[in-house]
Scaffold this active site. Structure first.
Site, short mmCIF file in Angstrom:
data_model
loop_
_atom_site.label_atom_id
_atom_site.label_comp_id
_atom_site.label_asym_id
_atom_site.label_seq_id
_atom_site.Cartn_x
_atom_site.Cartn_y
_atom_site.Cartn_z
N ASN A 138 4.83 2.36 -3.81
CA ASN A 138 3.38 2.18 -3.72
C ASN A 138 3.03 0.89 -4.46
O ASN A 138 3.87 0.25 -5.08
CB ASN A 138 2.64 3.39 -4.29
N ALA A 179 -1.16 1.27 4.29
CA ALA A 179 -0.07 1.58 5.22
C ALA A 179 -0.56 2.23 6.52
O ALA A 179 -0.22 1.75 7.61
CB ALA A 179 0.98 2.45 4.51
N ASP A 233 3.12 3.70 0.25
CA ASP A 233 3.47 2.80 1.33
C ASP A 233 4.73 3.25 2.06
O ASP A 233 4.91 2.96 3.24
CB ASP A 233 3.63 1.38 0.80
#
Lengths: 331, 331
Positions: free
Chosen positions: A241, A55, A231
């Site tokens: 995630n 990310a 994320d």
């Protein structure tokens, strides 16, 4: 690129003031191939096919890609079109839209003569901030996990995914005498390909394992703590995630060991109330099986109640409550 | 081989009264290769390298292998030596020792003239009993899971692993309009290679998925029930099964859906008090990664408290208590 941080395995996004080069993560660990990116289209394509991933790094690369777009084609039209292309590259990580929006805002505030240089400077600032955030996260995480030695992680939240030496992996690397258990992370094997490659380069002891083996090892008392990246973090503290994360959180809770999420505050999305409001990218089933029909959600949601602590560059939320998340994300 | 059960994808262990042929599961789904086994040594080798696998089928194959050993070399010496070789082939499944011990007991009770034929008849009886057990398990499981349609399973507990149409997979196949979610089951992919192959052959709708994706799908309400097989059930109801099973049990509990274990009573081991007393086979790390050091436990333990029901050919234990397990296993 000079690199002062001895815990950083590699600097995968390199900007020399004029050119942007990124390490193609789809080729690791077999080959270290560098790609030159020149604008919004090729940067978006690199993000879509996971040549650039993680990310925070997706945000950094997108910011540079947009800056290069307006360098080649000065004007607000290119800025807006490039921003749209980049925002659409992947849906789940919030840093992508956050970084793109920040470059757009800086560009809109600049004069036509300084548009491109302002965008480039903003991208550099984003990268510098993510590097600093990663270092701060490692420090906070080390305090939190004092005494933990056998650390399990999932996917890759190291230098290949984040600023500096990474988030979750940087926390693990900050612990004395750490031994890392790196879940291989099916279907794309970011753990076995990328985290293992970083640990090997750094000379840190580690084993890879099948994702399904993690829970049993926790139950047998062979893991001191689980540390993962994120994320997107919703306003209530639910965490999106890499798929497989949620099962590790359940197993850590059952084993009575800490389950820690590490990430820069740029991954917190106060506009998303809860995990169930996060769009989960469903990728091509052929990543799982070339032969059979397959489900392939790329992420899952771990409810805030299973997260022992959320570690950011601004400090740690523990327990992870809506108020604690809001305090970390406050401007 | 005639096969009356339309839900059986294949009969992988074939005895024509004289010769033993087994389907080499290491070659599936790419090739259907049959091996002829002739005695204890080659049968033990086939079990060790997973050409024959699944707790019930390991027992059946070992029984035939031992019967062939004393057919070729009549005498109690060959019986004892062959039994020792076969018992040592794999440590976790209890059916292996159970089937071998039963052939030995029958052989010891026979006259020298009928030793070999008695052993062959005992092996056939074990196979017939496992076929009947599988059919009974499917019936009990169907009652238990009435209304469930989207069933998740792990590894392979179908015709390739068990008598008849299997245990866990036979339960799923007995449900009207079932759609199966088959976890791929790293590292050896028994779900993606074997369960998917059986379902495809039977024309049953299914998707494969990464093991780590199961928990998230359960949390999102996309699974009605989880059904798995078992390699050994301890006296207190703890279950040893393919690595990855325990995480599915935790996720099923969190999602409020049934987690059902299906297996013949031959997998119950009253001599083992609890799951932590079961030896977990640690296999070669190269099955997980050719490049890096790896952990590779082949099984994990699911505590009895997470098992909604244990379905056997003699009926169902729910809740799974020591008394209920003892009642199912009583001679």
């Amino acid at each position: 690129v000079p690199d002062a941080d001895p815990r950083r395995a590699v600097a995968p996004i390199r900007w020399d003031g004029r050119r942007l080069r990124v390490l193609d993560q789809t080729r690791l660990p077999d080959a270290e191939t560098w790609l030159e990116l020149t604008g919004a289209d090729d940067t978006a394509a690199a993000i879509r096919r996971l040549a650039v991933r993680g990310a925070p790094n997706i945000g950094i690369a997108a910011a540079y890609g947009l800056a290069l777009e307006v360098t080649a084609q000065p004007g607000l039209g290119a800025l807006e079109r490039g921003a749209e292309t980049l925002r659409a590259a992947r849906p789940t990580a919030v840093n992508l839209a956050w970084a793109v929006d920040r470059v757009v805002a800086a560009g809109l505030a600049a004069s036509p003569a300084t548009l491109a240089s302002t965008c480039r400077a903003t991208a550099q600032q984003i990268q510098a901030e993510e590097d600093a955030a990663a270092a701060a996260i490692a420090g906070h995480g080390r305090e939190l996990l004092d005494g933990a030695r056998r650390v399990l992680t999932h996917c890759n939240a190291g230098a290949l995914a984040c600023g500096g030496a990474g988030t979750a992996l940087a926390v693990a690397l900050a612990l004395p005498d750490v031994e890392v258990l790196a879940c291989e992370t099916r279907p794309l094997l970011q753990g076995a390909r990328l985290t293992a490659w970083e640990l090997d380069r750094l000379g840190v002891p580690f084993h890879v394992l099948a994702d399904g083996a993690a829970a049993g090892l926790m139950r047998r008392g062979e893991v001191d703590a689980v540390v993962v990246g994120c994320d997107r973090v919703a306003a209530n503290g639910d965490v999106a995630n890499k798929v497989g994360t949620y099962a590790h959180a359940l197993a850590a809770r059952a084993a009575g060991i800490p389950f820690v999420v590490a990430g820069p505050t740029s991954t917190i999305d106060l506009a998303t109330p809860a995990g169930d409001d996060i769009v989960i990218e469903e990728r091509d089933g052929r990543e799982v099986s070339e032969r059979w029909p397959a489900r392939n959600p790329a992420f899952d949601i771990t409810p805030a109640g299973l997260v022992t602590a959320l570690v950011t560059e601004r400090g740690t939320a523990s327990p992870v409550t809506p108020d604690a998340v809001a305090a970390l994300a406050a401007p």
